[in-house]
Design a protein around this motif. Structure first.
Motif, PDB file in Angstrom:
ATOM      1  N   ALA A 302       0.834  -1.207   0.000  1.00  0.00           N
ATOM      2  CA  ALA A 302       0.000   0.000   0.000  1.00  0.00           C
ATOM      3  C   ALA A 302       0.868   1.257   0.000  1.00  0.00           C
ATOM      4  O   ALA A 302       0.555   2.247  -0.673  1.00  0.00           O
ATOM      5  CB  ALA A 302      -0.930   0.001   1.206  1.00  0.00           C
ATOM      6  N   LYS A 303       1.966   1.231   0.739  1.00  0.00           N
ATOM      7  CA  LYS A 303       2.882   2.380   0.751  1.00  0.00           C
ATOM      8  C   LYS A 303       3.434   2.641  -0.652  1.00  0.00           C
ATOM      9  O   LYS A 303       3.497   3.782  -1.114  1.00  0.00           O
ATOM     10  CB  LYS A 303       4.057   2.110   1.702  1.00  0.00           C
ATOM     11  CG  LYS A 303       3.742   2.194   3.174  1.00  0.00           C
ATOM     12  CD  LYS A 303       5.008   1.904   3.968  1.00  0.00           C
ATOM     13  CE  LYS A 303       4.725   1.737   5.453  1.00  0.00           C
ATOM     14  NZ  LYS A 303       5.965   1.377   6.197  1.00  0.00           N
ATOM     15  N   PHE A 304       3.838   1.566  -1.314  1.00  0.00           N
ATOM     16  CA  PHE A 304       4.417   1.724  -2.653  1.00  0.00           C
ATOM     17  C   PHE A 304       3.364   2.235  -3.630  1.00  0.00           C
ATOM     18  O   PHE A 304       3.645   3.108  -4.459  1.00  0.00           O
ATOM     19  CB  PHE A 304       4.999   0.395  -3.144  1.00  0.00           C
ATOM     20  CG  PHE A 304       5.725   0.519  -4.450  1.00  0.00           C
ATOM     21  CD1 PHE A 304       7.041   0.948  -4.486  1.00  0.00           C
ATOM     22  CD2 PHE A 304       5.091   0.236  -5.654  1.00  0.00           C
ATOM     23  CE1 PHE A 304       7.725   1.083  -5.694  1.00  0.00           C
ATOM     24  CE2 PHE A 304       5.759   0.368  -6.865  1.00  0.00           C
ATOM     25  CZ  PHE A 304       7.074   0.787  -6.871  1.00  0.00           C
ATOM     26  N   ARG A 305       2.142   1.710  -3.532  1.00  0.00           N
ATOM     27  CA  ARG A 305       1.096   2.148  -4.455  1.00  0.00           C
ATOM     28  C   ARG A 305       0.768   3.619  -4.250  1.00  0.00           C
ATOM     29  O   ARG A 305       0.498   4.344  -5.212  1.00  0.00           O
ATOM     30  CB  ARG A 305      -0.163   1.301  -4.276  1.00  0.00           C
ATOM     31  CG  ARG A 305      -1.172   1.547  -5.389  1.00  0.00           C
ATOM     32  CD  ARG A 305      -2.411   0.718  -5.259  1.00  0.00           C
ATOM     33  NE  ARG A 305      -3.179   0.748  -6.509  1.00  0.00           N
ATOM     34  CZ  ARG A 305      -4.464   0.477  -6.587  1.00  0.00           C
ATOM     35  NH1 ARG A 305      -5.145   0.136  -5.514  1.00  0.00           N
ATOM     36  NH2 ARG A 305      -5.089   0.525  -7.750  1.00  0.00           N
ATOM     37  N   ALA A 306       0.786   4.093  -3.009  1.00  0.00           N
ATOM     38  CA  ALA A 306       0.521   5.509  -2.744  1.00  0.00           C
ATOM     39  C   ALA A 306       1.581   6.386  -3.410  1.00  0.00           C
ATOM     40  O   ALA A 306       1.270   7.443  -3.964  1.00  0.00           O
ATOM     41  CB  ALA A 306       0.493   5.760  -1.243  1.00  0.00           C
ATOM     42  N   ILE A 307       2.838   5.949  -3.371  1.00  0.00           N
ATOM     43  CA  ILE A 307       3.911   6.680  -4.045  1.00  0.00           C
ATOM     44  C   ILE A 307       3.660   6.702  -5.549  1.00  0.00           C
ATOM     45  O   ILE A 307       3.800   7.728  -6.218  1.00  0.00           O
ATOM     46  CB  ILE A 307       5.279   6.037  -3.729  1.00  0.00           C
ATOM     47  CG1 ILE A 307       5.618   6.216  -2.248  1.00  0.00           C
ATOM     48  CG2 ILE A 307       6.382   6.630  -4.613  1.00  0.00           C
ATOM     49  CD1 ILE A 307       6.808   5.385  -1.783  1.00  0.00           C
ATOM     50  N   ALA A 308       3.247   5.551  -6.092  1.00  0.00           N
ATOM     51  CA  ALA A 308       3.010   5.444  -7.533  1.00  0.00           C
ATOM     52  C   ALA A 308       1.868   6.349  -7.976  1.00  0.00           C
ATOM     53  O   ALA A 308       1.982   7.051  -8.991  1.00  0.00           O
ATOM     54  CB  ALA A 308       2.705   3.989  -7.893  1.00  0.00           C
ATOM     55  N   LYS A 309       0.780   6.349  -7.241  1.00  0.00           N
ATOM     56  CA  LYS A 309      -0.386   7.155  -7.624  1.00  0.00           C
ATOM     57  C   LYS A 309      -0.045   8.640  -7.680  1.00  0.00           C
ATOM     58  O   LYS A 309      -0.541   9.365  -8.539  1.00  0.00           O
ATOM     59  CB  LYS A 309      -1.537   6.899  -6.645  1.00  0.00           C
ATOM     60  CG  LYS A 309      -2.214   5.558  -6.858  1.00  0.00           C
ATOM     61  CD  LYS A 309      -3.133   5.197  -5.703  1.00  0.00           C
ATOM     62  CE  LYS A 309      -4.294   6.148  -5.571  1.00  0.00           C
ATOM     63  NZ  LYS A 309      -5.189   5.758  -4.450  1.00  0.00           N
ATOM     64  N   ALA A 310       0.808   9.096  -6.771  1.00  0.00           N
ATOM     65  CA  ALA A 310       1.207  10.506  -6.784  1.00  0.00           C
ATOM     66  C   ALA A 310       1.964  10.846  -8.063  1.00  0.00           C
ATOM     67  O   ALA A 310       1.880  11.979  -8.566  1.00  0.00           O
ATOM     68  CB  ALA A 310       2.071  10.808  -5.560  1.00  0.00           C
ATOM     69  N   GLN A 311       2.692   9.870  -8.611  1.00  0.00           N
ATOM     70  CA  GLN A 311       3.446  10.111  -9.846  1.00  0.00           C
ATOM     71  C   GLN A 311       2.550  10.125 -11.076  1.00  0.00           C
ATOM     72  O   GLN A 311       2.870  10.768 -12.074  1.00  0.00           O
ATOM     73  CB  GLN A 311       4.541   9.045 -10.008  1.00  0.00           C
ATOM     74  CG  GLN A 311       5.573   9.038  -8.891  1.00  0.00           C
ATOM     75  CD  GLN A 311       6.213  10.386  -8.658  1.00  0.00           C
ATOM     76  OE1 GLN A 311       6.746  10.992  -9.588  1.00  0.00           O
ATOM     77  NE2 GLN A 311       6.159  10.869  -7.431  1.00  0.00           N
ATOM     78  N   TRP A 312       1.425   9.404 -11.032  1.00  0.00           N
ATOM     79  CA  TRP A 312       0.511   9.414 -12.185  1.00  0.00           C
ATOM     80  C   TRP A 312       0.101  10.842 -12.527  1.00  0.00           C
ATOM     81  O   TRP A 312       0.091  11.239 -13.687  1.00  0.00           O
ATOM     82  CB  TRP A 312      -0.751   8.619 -11.891  1.00  0.00           C
ATOM     83  CG  TRP A 312      -0.590   7.163 -11.596  1.00  0.00           C
ATOM     84  CD1 TRP A 312       0.549   6.424 -11.638  1.00  0.00           C
ATOM     85  CD2 TRP A 312      -1.634   6.276 -11.194  1.00  0.00           C
ATOM     86  NE1 TRP A 312       0.285   5.125 -11.280  1.00  0.00           N
ATOM     87  CE2 TRP A 312      -1.041   5.009 -11.003  1.00  0.00           C
ATOM     88  CE3 TRP A 312      -2.998   6.428 -10.972  1.00  0.00           C
ATOM     89  CZ2 TRP A 312      -1.780   3.896 -10.607  1.00  0.00           C
ATOM     90  CZ3 TRP A 312      -3.745   5.332 -10.580  1.00  0.00           C
ATOM     91  CH2 TRP A 312      -3.134   4.067 -10.398  1.00  0.00           C
ATOM     92  N   GLU A 313      -0.269  11.589 -11.506  1.00  0.00           N
ATOM     93  CA  GLU A 313      -0.750  12.960 -11.731  1.00  0.00           C
ATOM     94  C   GLU A 313       0.359  13.843 -12.297  1.00  0.00           C
ATOM     95  O   GLU A 313       0.106  14.693 -13.158  1.00  0.00           O
ATOM     96  CB  GLU A 313      -1.281  13.548 -10.425  1.00  0.00           C
ATOM     97  CG  GLU A 313      -2.572  12.898  -9.950  1.00  0.00           C
ATOM     98  CD  GLU A 313      -3.197  13.655  -8.782  1.00  0.00           C
ATOM     99  OE1 GLU A 313      -3.088  14.898  -8.762  1.00  0.00           O
ATOM    100  OE2 GLU A 313      -3.779  13.007  -7.909  1.00  0.00           O
ATOM    101  N   LYS A 314       1.571  13.659 -11.819  1.00  0.00           N
ATOM    102  CA  LYS A 314       2.688  14.462 -12.333  1.00  0.00           C
ATOM    103  C   LYS A 314       2.903  14.181 -13.816  1.00  0.00           C
ATOM    104  O   LYS A 314       3.118  15.100 -14.610  1.00  0.00           O
ATOM    105  CB  LYS A 314       3.962  14.147 -11.540  1.00  0.00           C
ATOM    106  CG  LYS A 314       3.935  14.665 -10.108  1.00  0.00           C
ATOM    107  CD  LYS A 314       5.262  14.392  -9.419  1.00  0.00           C
ATOM    108  CE  LYS A 314       5.240  14.919  -7.988  1.00  0.00           C
ATOM    109  NZ  LYS A 314       6.528  14.661  -7.295  1.00  0.00           N
ATOM    110  N   VAL A 315       2.860  12.906 -14.186  1.00  0.00           N
ATOM    111  CA  VAL A 315       3.043  12.543 -15.594  1.00  0.00           C
ATOM    112  C   VAL A 315       1.903  13.102 -16.438  1.00  0.00           C
ATOM    113  O   VAL A 315       2.117  13.585 -17.554  1.00  0.00           O
ATOM    114  CB  VAL A 315       3.141  11.009 -15.750  1.00  0.00           C
ATOM    115  CG1 VAL A 315       3.123  10.612 -17.217  1.00  0.00           C
ATOM    116  CG2 VAL A 315       4.401  10.495 -15.079  1.00  0.00           C
TER     117      VAL A 315
END
Length: 339
Positions: A302-315
């Protein structure tokens, strides 16, 4: 009379032979893979090409070439557009440098927990249309997608959670995958899959986002990196099957349909066979005792997925295409209860 009939039969047989030969050579294409020869993924791609030939009655033949046969792994899009190659089967992430949308649709890290989720998105959730909006202006047509499945993670060091990624020298494909791992504290570098083993063996890298457990095992990755993470916590790439748009447009409708249906079957074939191989390979690895398999807890995932989701918006903010991919993808994930 009998002689006349015999001559008629011979002429008819010759005509039939000429017609059959013409049909057998109606379309002949060269597709380049992003996998090396001998790789289990590449063997499955060759099997697909053989099925296309059989389904088309020999009218459509595809020669599968391993990575680097004509151009480098990240140059096939341009080569297909220019007609140097007729098509490719490759991880769409490799073209994130051309448009960040490719990286986002290819591998929205953390989004998928099963191949069926991603394949439904492609076929029925808007993914196929998005891919053609991205590819057709570049001279390619997207036929369909497959995936090796949820990837395992190769590591020379024990990894039991996000904190262990800090400073980790690792291989990751271009685009979003690299950015997510960088945001998690790792030090990702771009290497083709064909260089992963050597780079691990020579300590150029300590870990790699590469492919599924069984393929890693078959290629000897665990001989030099004895701390794999399985099941994977991160990546499931969209592997596109695309070809030159003009050559696609020139195909008759029945051959187009054969290609589309064959790719859907190919996806089931690849995901099913590799999942079965994974279970066998994992059991063998555990029995051998030289490899320590690490399975992350739900909390760490869950920690890793939260980091990933934040990057989706940046991209998404980096191009109009990327924003459209983000909007369609998150709508699908929300509607399906996956977000």
């Amino acid at each position: 009379m009998l002689k006349s009939l015999a001559r008629f039969a011979l002429v008819g047989a010759a005509a039939l032979s000429i017609t059959s030969g013409a049909i057998a050579q109606e379309f002949s294409f060269k597709f380049q893979s992003s996998d090396p020869a001998g790789n289990p993924n590449f063997e499955l791609k060759k099997d697909w090409a053989e099925r296309v030939k059989a389904m088309s009655g020999g009218r459509l033949e595809i020669e599968m070439l391993p990575v680097g046969s004509v151009v480098e792994h990240n140059e096939t899009q341009d080569a297909v557009s220019a007609g140097i190659l007729d098509g490719h089967i490759t991880d769409t992430s490799y073209f994130a440098g051309k448009d960040p949308a490719f990286g986002l649709i290819a591998n929205p890290v953390g989004a998928w927990s099963d191949p069926s989720e991603m394949l439904r998105f492609v076929e029925y959730g808007g993914g196929k249309e998005l891919m053609n909006e991205l590819l057709e202006p570049r001279g390619l047509h997207f036929i369909g997608a497959t995936t090796p499945g949820l990837e395992a993670f190769i590591s020379k060091k024990p990894l039991d959670g996000v904190a262990d990624l800090k400073g980790l020298k690792m291989r990751a494909p271009e685009g979003l995958v690299q950015e997510v791992f960088a945001a998690a504290g790792a030090a990702p570098v771009n290497l083709p899959g064909s260089e992963v083993f050597t780079s691990l063996d020579k300590n150029v890298i300590e870990a790699a986002d590469y492919t599924v457990f069984s393929t890693n095992q078959a290629q000897g990755m665990h001989d030099v990196a004895r701390h794999p993470v399985y099941p994977g916590f991160h990546s499931m790439p969209l592997v596109e099957v695309s070809m030159n748009k003009d050559k696609w447009d020139a195909l008759p409708d029945d051959l187009k349909a054969i290609l589309e249906v064959s790719v859907r079957d190919f996806a089931r074939d690849m995901t099913s066979q590799l999942a079965m191989k994974d279970l066998v390979a994992v059991a063998e690895a555990r029995k051998g005792g030289d490899i320590t398999i690490h399975n992350w807890s739900a909390e760490e995932r869950a920690k890793f997925r939260a980091i990933a989701k934040a990057q989706w918006e940046k991209v998404a903010s980096r191009s109009d295409n990327a924003q459209k991919v983000y909007d369609v993808l998150t709508k699908y994930l929300t509607e399906q209860g996956l977000l």
